[in-house]
Design an enzyme around this catalytic site. Sequence first.
Site, PDB file in Angstrom:
ATOM      1  CG  ASP A   1       3.959  71.352 132.602  1.00  0.00           C
ATOM      2  OD1 ASP A   1       4.330  71.875 131.542  1.00  0.00           O
ATOM      3  OD2 ASP A   1       4.685  70.588 133.274  1.00  0.00           O
TER       4      ASP A   1
ATOM      5  NE  ARG B   1       3.109  63.556 140.633  1.00  0.00           N
ATOM      6  CZ  ARG B   1       3.425  64.709 141.177  1.00  0.00           C
ATOM      7  NH1 ARG B   1       2.847  65.098 142.298  1.00  0.00           N
ATOM      8  NH2 ARG B   1       4.303  65.499 140.612  1.00  0.00           N
TER       9      ARG B   1
ATOM     10  CG  ASP C   1       4.286  62.728 137.813  1.00  0.00           C
ATOM     11  OD1 ASP C   1       4.630  61.732 138.483  1.00  0.00           O
ATOM     12  OD2 ASP C   1       4.690  63.885 138.058  1.00  0.00           O
TER      13      ASP C   1
ATOM     14  CB  SER D   1      11.026  71.118 136.658  1.00  0.00           C
ATOM     15  OG  SER D   1       9.931  70.303 136.994  1.00  0.00           O
TER      16      SER D   1
HETATM   17  N1  ARG Z   1      11.665  61.286 138.596  1.00  0.00           N
HETATM   18  C1  ARG Z   1      10.851  61.343 139.747  1.00  0.00           C
HETATM   19  C2  ARG Z   1       9.613  60.511 139.584  1.00  0.00           C
HETATM   20  O1  ARG Z   1       9.226  60.243 138.501  1.00  0.00           O
HETATM   21  C3  ARG Z   1      10.545  62.751 140.169  1.00  0.00           C
HETATM   22  C4  ARG Z   1       9.941  63.667 139.181  1.00  0.00           C
HETATM   23  C5  ARG Z   1       9.716  64.982 139.819  1.00  0.00           C
HETATM   24  N2  ARG Z   1       9.313  66.023 138.968  1.00  0.00           N
HETATM   25  C6  ARG Z   1       9.874  67.246 138.970  1.00  0.00           C
HETATM   26  N3  ARG Z   1       9.306  68.127 138.248  1.00  0.00           N
HETATM   27  N4  ARG Z   1      10.941  67.525 139.629  1.00  0.00           N
HETATM   28  O2  ARG Z   1       9.019  60.098 140.555  1.00  0.00           O
END
Ligand code: ARG
Length: 393
Positions: free
Chosen positions: A13, A93, A122, A170
Amino acid sequence: MEKVVLAFSGGLDTSVCVKLLQEKYNMEVITACVDVGQPKDEIERPAQVAKEIGVKKHYTIDAKHEFAEEFIFRAIKANAMYEGYPLSTSLARPLIAMKIVEIAEKEGADAIAHGCTGKGNDQFRFESTIRSGSLCSIIAPVRDLSLTRTEEMDYAKENSIPLPSDKLYSIDENVWGRSIEGDILEDPMVETPEEAFEWTVSTENAPHKAQYLAITFNDGVPVAIDGKKMGALEIIIECNRIAGLHGIGRIDIIENRIIGLKSRENYETPGAILIITAHKALEQLTLTREELKFVETISQTYSEIVYNGLWHEPLREDLDCIIDNMQKRVTGVVKLKLHKGSIRTLGRESPFSLYSEEAVSFEDKEMDQREIAGMVKNYGLQAACYQRVCKKD
Ligand code: ARG
């Protein structure tokens, strides 16, 4: 040319974003990678990739200690968990976004960019933090162009953007946990293959011999393992190592994302599970019944605030004040046994213990049992009334 600071991980990305920002948005791109405990190559690679794709300035910011002390330790005191997930990605984040804002300010940038898609969480977390700390405009190229993963791959190939070759899933990793999504895992009926895990062994491969350990807490946060004092970051890393060795902390859930989508998520969070289990055990000993009930409520609200990306919401700070005050008594030692994916609490002690062995003992003569009879007599008064009234009907 306008200047933009891009939060850069070197993944698909954000790598695509660099080129898009240069070519389609016609901007000068500065990239920044914030180290919150990713594997070493995920810190080194972005710097290299940035150079390869013509970025003139790249920052690497070490925020590991700040992450442990200011974010993870707060999460521990709050027993923060969202739908069974210890919030590893979510917690990092706001810190990453804050560091990007600092760089944007220093560079006098016109905009801040991130590589989030329009489906995930995110984008909320990054943008709410950026808007709390900066007036810069925000650009999200992948979301703007509504790109699919395949379209991104094609764009990367066409523009000779270097990609990490061996990544099937991912993955988002930091010192509080590892999130694994995508590919075959998108089918919620598919068992997560063993190869997806890196921090934990399977229960089958965990040692036959159990491990006993003692975690010392001070004011609600872990400070020592088996009497050996450690700093925040160090103790989290050590807990990940120990619990991972015993196959603790694998989580496979269907999670409700902010926009309402359900997603299948796999996590490895051995240290988080170990520390929060021990922390709760110590709270049982030191907090009153009323406090413990309230702690559940606080924890739920706190976790939702963090998950939803509202770190800068004043309620979070208000809750931190209450939590800090209560946690002053969550000091002591918890004894645990780790064995093949399970954690058992074996013992707990604290100078602030509200437990009285004498009072609860069957041998006690101090408390006159007859005095309790009055308390018992009218207990359940309303239930008794209700039963009588209903029988009459
Ligand atoms: N679902 C989790 C969150 O929103 C983790 C997302 C993690 N992203 C990934 N690409 N594995 O906090």
